[in-house]
Design an enzyme around this catalytic site. Structure first.
Site, PDB file in Angstrom:
ATOM      1  N   CYS A  83       0.911  -1.208   0.060  1.00 54.08           N
ATOM      2  CA  CYS A  83      -0.019   0.104   0.124  1.00 54.08           C
ATOM      3  C   CYS A  83       0.876   1.277   0.087  1.00 54.08           C
ATOM      4  O   CYS A  83       2.147   1.347   0.444  1.00 54.08           O
ATOM      5  CB  CYS A  83      -0.866   0.008   1.253  1.00 54.08           C
ATOM      6  SG  CYS A  83      -2.012   1.426   1.283  1.00 54.08           S
ATOM      7  N   ASP A  86       0.597   3.720   1.762  1.00 52.15           N
ATOM      8  CA  ASP A  86       0.278   4.313   2.956  1.00 52.15           C
ATOM      9  C   ASP A  86       1.952   4.483   3.593  1.00 52.15           C
ATOM     10  O   ASP A  86       2.701   3.885   3.524  1.00 52.15           O
ATOM     11  CB  ASP A  86      -0.295   3.376   4.108  1.00 52.15           C
ATOM     12  CG  ASP A  86      -0.706   4.235   5.172  1.00 52.15           C
ATOM     13  OD1 ASP A  86       0.234   4.345   5.848  1.00 52.15           O
ATOM     14  OD2 ASP A  86      -1.900   3.900   5.560  1.00 52.15           O
ATOM     15  N   ARG A 126       2.946   5.016   6.347  1.00 45.63           N
ATOM     16  CA  ARG A 126       3.468   4.050   7.531  1.00 45.63           C
ATOM     17  C   ARG A 126       4.042   2.734   7.158  1.00 45.63           C
ATOM     18  O   ARG A 126       4.540   1.962   7.948  1.00 45.63           O
ATOM     19  CB  ARG A 126       2.503   3.548   8.429  1.00 45.63           C
ATOM     20  CG  ARG A 126       1.598   4.939   8.983  1.00 45.63           C
ATOM     21  CD  ARG A 126       0.300   4.590   9.519  1.00 45.63           C
ATOM     22  NE  ARG A 126      -0.674   4.526   8.761  1.00 45.63           N
ATOM     23  CZ  ARG A 126      -1.992   4.216   9.107  1.00 45.63           C
ATOM     24  NH1 ARG A 126      -2.446   4.233  10.154  1.00 45.63           N
ATOM     25  NH2 ARG A 126      -2.883   4.038   8.001  1.00 45.63           N
ATOM     26  N   HIS A 155      -2.114  -3.862   5.267  1.00 40.94           N
ATOM     27  CA  HIS A 155      -1.626  -3.403   6.667  1.00 40.94           C
ATOM     28  C   HIS A 155      -3.250  -3.099   7.190  1.00 40.94           C
ATOM     29  O   HIS A 155      -3.858  -2.958   6.811  1.00 40.94           O
ATOM     30  CB  HIS A 155      -0.765  -2.372   6.352  1.00 40.94           C
ATOM     31  CG  HIS A 155      -1.175  -1.201   6.040  1.00 40.94           C
ATOM     32  ND1 HIS A 155      -2.062  -0.187   6.583  1.00 40.94           N
ATOM     33  CD2 HIS A 155      -1.646  -0.610   4.620  1.00 40.94           C
ATOM     34  CE1 HIS A 155      -2.253   1.064   5.827  1.00 40.94           C
ATOM     35  NE2 HIS A 155      -2.355   0.445   4.443  1.00 40.94           N
ATOM     36  N   CYS A 208      -6.011   0.286   7.376  1.00 37.87           N
ATOM     37  CA  CYS A 208      -5.659   0.907   5.882  1.00 37.87           C
ATOM     38  C   CYS A 208      -6.925   1.634   5.596  1.00 37.87           C
ATOM     39  O   CYS A 208      -8.106   1.160   5.375  1.00 37.87           O
ATOM     40  CB  CYS A 208      -5.619  -0.368   5.075  1.00 37.87           C
ATOM     41  SG  CYS A 208      -5.357   0.222   3.080  1.00 37.87           S
TER      42      CYS A 208
HETATM   43 ZN    ZN Z   1      -3.314   0.945   3.038  1.00 43.46          ZN
END
Ligand code: ZN
Length: 285
Positions: free
Chosen positions: A117, A119, A121, A173, A176
């Site tokens: 992803c 993302d 993080r 994750h 999400c």
């Molecule tokens: Zn995500």
């Protein structure tokens, strides 16, 4: 802002532009600096790295270093801090791994293709404790693989066929945002067609998801999404060939953003599916 306000602002900008623009036919009170009218610009090659002469005055736009100096006043700015840290990181990495950068300058031989992803993080190389050159990466919102997507398809083919990675990883994750959005029914513009495969996974597994509390249902959809993407990956002939010819391994992972820990999914079922596909693939030859 309401549309009327935007229109008024636009008309205001248009009037201001007409007051100074030389081709508007209006009296010009002062020389126009940085006008788009190329008659007033010195000749500069399109790709010149030399600053044109008109920049050498007190009213020129700020240089990159001036901008950085201003930005550096804000010690919390991650871009400024990151640029400053980069030199130390490069020096330290070169000390710890003297051969790394000279080797990477000649090419890459990553062992892992990571599909994850976007993302912030979920920084794969950091969480794995690996180095530049170790992980070839494709990331998008909610690590979704659309079967006909040119971007992910090109990455997978290049990584498997040309770089000959040993592992393909699909990693979802917890927490999400894309999965949370797919759990809802809000209209999200361009994200709606993007999240469609995820919403289809949700629809196919509605009974399971509805039997769970909301937070657990979201985590379950994260897992189902990873399994779906693994299914897409292993439908690609280039991946099946690599599994058969050189033992390419395909893995599903879930990253827990609250602890930083990766969990490996049991992919026994998909291993069976892959074996059947390999047989079918052979029969078609
Ligand atoms: Zn995500």
């Amino acid at each position: 802002m309401n549309p009327g306000g935007l229109a008024m602002q636009f008309r205001g900008l248009a009037r201001a532009s007409q007051a100074v623009h030389p081709i508007a036919g209006l009296p010009r009170l002062a020389p126009v600096r940085h006008s788009l009218n190329t008659t007033f610009l010195p000749r500069v090659s399109a790709f010149s790295t030399t600053a044109p002469a008109y920049c050498a005055n007190s009213q020129s736009p700020p240089t990159a270093s001036e901008t950085n100096n201003k930005s550096s006043l804000d010690s919390t700015d991650k871009y400024v801090a990151g640029l400053r840290h980069n030199k130390n990181w490069a020096a330290q990495t070169a000390r710890e791994h003297p051969d790394l950068f000279p080797t990477l300058a000649n090419g890459q031989q990553p062992q892992i293709l990571w599909i994850g992803c976007s993302d912030s993080r979920c920084a794969e190389t950091s969480m794995l404790g690996l180095l530049p050159g170790d992980v070839f990466v494709h990331r998008n919102i909610a690590n979704i693989l659309h079967p006909g997507d040119l971007s992910s398809g090109a990455v997978i083919e290049f990584a498997v066929k040309h770089l000959k990675v040993k592992h393909v990883v699909v990693c979802g994750h917890t927490s999400c945002g894309g999965v949370a959005a797919a759990m809802g029914s809000k209209q999200l513009g361009i994200l709606d067609p993007w999240l469609l495969p995820l919403r289809q996974v949700r629809e196919r597994n509605l009974a399971i998801l509805e039997s769970l509390p909301v937070d657990q249902a979201a985590e379950k959809l994260v897992e189902l999404n990873v399994r779906e993407s693994l299914n897409i990956v292993t439908q690609k002939s280039v991946v099946l060939e690599a599994i058969q010819e050189r033992g390419l391994q395909v893995h599903g992972l879930i990253y827990d953003v609250a602890s930083g820990v990766l969990r490996e999914l049991d992919t026994t079922d998909s291993d069976e599916v892959i074996k059947k596909r390999l047989v079918a693939f052979k029969l078609e030859e």
